[in-house]
Design an enzyme around this catalytic site. Structure first.
Site, PDB file in Angstrom:
ATOM      1  N   GLY A 187       0.681  -1.094   0.048  1.00  0.00           N
ATOM      2  CA  GLY A 187       0.104  -0.060  -0.098  1.00  0.00           C
ATOM      3  C   GLY A 187       0.899   1.416  -0.180  1.00  0.00           C
ATOM      4  O   GLY A 187       1.988   1.322   0.110  1.00  0.00           O
ATOM      5  N   ARG A 243       0.336 -10.797   1.100  1.00  0.00           N
ATOM      6  CA  ARG A 243       0.077 -11.847   0.019  1.00  0.00           C
ATOM      7  C   ARG A 243       1.055 -11.594  -0.980  1.00  0.00           C
ATOM      8  O   ARG A 243       1.191 -12.582  -1.798  1.00  0.00           O
ATOM      9  CB  ARG A 243      -1.351 -11.425  -0.389  1.00  0.00           C
ATOM     10  N   ARG A 244       1.583 -10.322  -1.381  1.00  0.00           N
ATOM     11  CA  ARG A 244       2.506 -10.036  -2.370  1.00  0.00           C
ATOM     12  C   ARG A 244       3.681  -9.491  -2.030  1.00  0.00           C
ATOM     13  O   ARG A 244       3.790  -8.792  -0.778  1.00  0.00           O
ATOM     14  CB  ARG A 244       1.706  -9.108  -3.162  1.00  0.00           C
ATOM     15  N   LEU A 265      -1.824  -1.952   7.275  1.00  0.00           N
ATOM     16  CA  LEU A 265      -2.860  -2.612   6.620  1.00  0.00           C
ATOM     17  C   LEU A 265      -4.202  -1.704   6.290  1.00  0.00           C
ATOM     18  O   LEU A 265      -4.481  -1.194   7.418  1.00  0.00           O
ATOM     19  CB  LEU A 265      -3.427  -4.014   7.344  1.00  0.00           C
ATOM     20  N   GLY A 266      -4.660  -2.148   5.314  1.00  0.00           N
ATOM     21  CA  GLY A 266      -5.898  -1.083   4.900  1.00  0.00           C
ATOM     22  C   GLY A 266      -6.159  -1.428   3.547  1.00  0.00           C
ATOM     23  O   GLY A 266      -5.647  -1.569   2.687  1.00  0.00           O
ATOM     24  N   TYR A 285     -16.251   2.409   8.637  1.00  0.00           N
ATOM     25  CA  TYR A 285     -14.768   2.813   8.602  1.00  0.00           C
ATOM     26  C   TYR A 285     -14.221   3.407   9.908  1.00  0.00           C
ATOM     27  O   TYR A 285     -13.246   3.128  10.261  1.00  0.00           O
ATOM     28  CB  TYR A 285     -14.605   3.917   7.576  1.00  0.00           C
ATOM     29  N   LYS A 302     -11.699   1.223  12.323  1.00  0.00           N
ATOM     30  CA  LYS A 302     -10.346   1.788  12.394  1.00  0.00           C
ATOM     31  C   LYS A 302     -10.293   1.834  14.146  1.00  0.00           C
ATOM     32  O   LYS A 302      -8.934   1.459  14.733  1.00  0.00           O
ATOM     33  CB  LYS A 302     -10.057   2.981  11.872  1.00  0.00           C
ATOM     34  N   LEU A 316      -4.989  11.695   2.716  1.00  0.00           N
ATOM     35  CA  LEU A 316      -3.486  11.242   2.401  1.00  0.00           C
ATOM     36  C   LEU A 316      -3.415  11.620   0.843  1.00  0.00           C
ATOM     37  O   LEU A 316      -4.259  11.636   0.056  1.00  0.00           O
ATOM     38  CB  LEU A 316      -3.391   9.763   2.671  1.00  0.00           C
TER      39      LEU A 316
END
Length: 237
Positions: free
Chosen positions: A15, A39-40, A83-84, A144, A148, A171
Site C-alpha cells: 500500500g 500476500r504479495r 494494513l488497509g 470505517y 479503525k 492522504l
C-alpha cells in the site's frame, strides 16, 4: 536518536504508506533488517545492493497469518502495521473488516506472542470503536470509523510495552491516489504518505526518555512537524 541494529516488520507494504515505510527503512541506518509480510512482495524497491541486502520479503496466506508468519515476526523490534483497503476493493463490508480489523488484530497477537516490544499502527482521523455502525453501504463512513477504532483497541489490548497510533486525515498517495482523493487534495488539508512514513520511523527511533507506553498522533500533531527534518511528532495529550 539512532538505535543501531533494529529489525522492523512491515505489514501492508504494497500500500501507499507501507511501501513508503519499506523504502525509507531500507536507507535508514538505524535499521539493519526490514521484513515485509503480505500476500504479495513489494515490487517498487530500487535495486541497490545495500537495500536488497536488508530486505526480506515473506508471502503468506493472510487468513493463516498467525501460523505462516510467526517466524517472520520473531526477533523483530518494531512492527509497522499499515494494513488497509476500501470497501470497493474488498468487495463487501465483511471483506473490508477482515483486512482493516481481523488482519490487524492477528498481527498484534502474533507480534505480542513472539516478544515484539513496539507496535506502530496506521489508523485514521476520527477513529472510534464506539461509533454506531452497520454494514449498509450508505453508512460505510461510520463503519470505517468504527473499524479503525476497533483495530486500535486490538493493538492496545495486547499490552505491548509500547504502542504508537497514527491518525492521519486525507492522504496524498501520489500515483496511488484514488479518484475522490485527487479532487479533495486541491481543497482540503492533507499529508503526504512519505511524510507519514518518515514520522513513524522517527517515532520508532525517538529518545527513550520521551517514550510513553501509549502514544497517539492526530493529524494536527503530524502537520506541526511535517516540515522538520529529524523531529518526531509529539503525541496528543
Amino acid at each position: 536518536m539512532t538505535v543501531p541494529g533494529l529489525t522492523a516488520v512491515v505489514l501492508g507494504a504494497t500500500g501507499a504508506i507501507g511501501e513508503a515505510l519499506t523504502n525509507q527503512l531500507l536507507v535508514q541506518p538505524g535499521f539493519k533488517r526490514v521484513i515485509t509480510i503480505g500476500r504479495r512482495v513489494v515490487e517498487n524497491v530500487p535495486a541497490e545492493s545495500g537495500r536488497i541486502a536488508k530486505l526480506v520479503q515473506t508471502t503468506v496466506n493472510m487468513d493463516a497469518l498467525e501460523v505462516e508468519a510467526k517466524h517472520a515476526f520473531t526477533g523483530a523490534d518494531v512492527v509497522f502495521c499499515a494494513l488497509g483497503t476500501t470497501r470497493k476493493i474488498a468487495g463487501s463490508a465483511e471483506a473490508y473488516k477482515k483486512v482493516d480489523y481481523d488482519y490487524v488484530a492477528a498481527s498484534a497477537r502474533v507480534a505480542k506472542e513472539v516478544g515484539v516490544t513496539h507496535f506502530s499502527l496506521v489508523s485514521a482521523q476520527g477513529a472510534n470503536h464506539k461509533c454506531p455502525a452497520n454494514d449498509l453501504a450508505l453508512f460505510h463512513p461510520l463503519l470505517y470509523t468504527k473499524t479503525k477504532g476497533m483495530a486500535e483497541q486490538a493493538a492496545l489490548q495486547q499490552g505491548f510495552p509500547r504502542v504508537s497510533i497514527f491518525r492521519p486525515g486525507l492522504l496524498n498517495r501520489g500515483d496511488k491516489a484514488r479518484g475522490v482523493e485527487k479532487m479533495a487534495l486541491h481543497v482540503m488539508s492533507h499529508i503526504d504518505v512519505q511524510d507519514v512514513a518518515r514520522l513513524m520511523i522517527l517515532d520508532a527511533l525517538r529518545d527513550p526518555a520521551t517514550v510513553q507506553p501509549i502514544m497517539r498522533f492526530e493529524m494536527d500533531d503530524l502537520l506541526k512537524v511535517v516540515k522538520a527534518v529529524d523531529l518526531p511528532p509529539a503525541p496528543s495529550t
